[in-house]
Design an enzyme around this catalytic site. Sequence first.
Site, short mmCIF file in Angstrom:
data_model
loop_
_atom_site.label_atom_id
_atom_site.label_comp_id
_atom_site.label_asym_id
_atom_site.label_seq_id
_atom_site.Cartn_x
_atom_site.Cartn_y
_atom_site.Cartn_z
N THR A 45 0.83 -1.21 0.00
CA THR A 45 0.00 0.00 0.00
C THR A 45 0.86 1.26 0.00
OG1 THR A 45 -1.67 -1.24 1.24
CG2 THR A 45 -1.93 1.15 1.18
N TYR A 133 5.51 -12.18 5.06
CA TYR A 133 4.40 -11.64 4.27
C TYR A 133 4.12 -12.59 3.12
CZ TYR A 133 1.76 -8.28 1.38
OH TYR A 133 0.80 -7.65 0.62
N LYS A 161 1.78 -12.16 7.98
CA LYS A 161 0.66 -11.47 7.35
C LYS A 161 0.24 -12.36 6.18
CE LYS A 161 -0.70 -7.54 4.50
NZ LYS A 161 -0.25 -6.33 3.77
N ILE A 203 -3.41 -6.27 9.05
CA ILE A 203 -2.63 -5.20 8.44
C ILE A 203 -3.52 -4.63 7.35
CG2 ILE A 203 -0.55 -4.59 7.14
CD1 ILE A 203 0.97 -6.64 8.73
#
Length: 298
Positions: A45, A133, A161, A203
Amino acid sequence: MFTGSIVALITPMKKSGKIDFDSIKGLIEYHIVNNTSAILAIGTTGENFSLTFEEQCNIVKYIFETCDKKIPVIAGIISSNIENIKKQINFYNKINISGILISTPYYSCPTQNGIFNYFKEISKNTDIPQIIYNNPKRTGCDILPETVSKLSYIKNIIGIKDSSKDLSRVKKIKFFSKKNFCLLCGDDINILDFMQLGGCGVISTAANIIAYESSSLCRLINNRHYYKAEKLYYNILDLYKILLIAPNPTPIKWACNFLGLIKTKYIRLPMIGLNKKEIFMFKKILNKIKLKSKINCI
């Protein structure tokens, strides 16, 4: 270690394409006021993929210093080059951030054993808590629950995540991993089911504009107030859906600009802005949802 609503912070930019540090400061204040649990800087992001190494370091350093220990800071690392990762970690070691989020290696298509040794090697270079991740859609590399569980027993690998969208993995990872291994939802739209299955937080991309709602939702689920959590979730579900209208972070950057949180909606190529139809649909959703987040704090 990390629970609740962790914002995947956008990286505001000026019309010139330069980093807008003044807007970053305003966003940090917004998240402190609205009880965000931690800030993830320069993740997907945050347009990690379009930032130079120097920009990445400057942004993380600025966020860390501006937060002044009022809110934990996690730095995102997205790379397939282990030497570049070590170089970046060396910088983060010096400023002593709260955590690092490291994606699975993209493009190279490693085996599960290769992925295990990749994260094991990285962990030798830092004592900073490390979050794996997993985003197979973006990277083309999927770390399986069995590999995650093995990695959980490495001292400073403290969580994952997961953006695989496979909710059956949550219980598997939780059961076979070390105690207190942190499972963080990587997709806002799955937060309710993910956390009820054993996740400890999210997240969140959406938290850039619904920081209060996101932190409240996580708190309600963690405290097992499921009826209230579901009521809040379904109130903001349309927002979660509209954020999928175009590749992240294009929609959330437009929304932050529309709501006055940042000065421009500038996004670097190869990403482009929303079209007129998408903007019309987005405005319709924002007008429908009554946001409680204190946006006027900046």
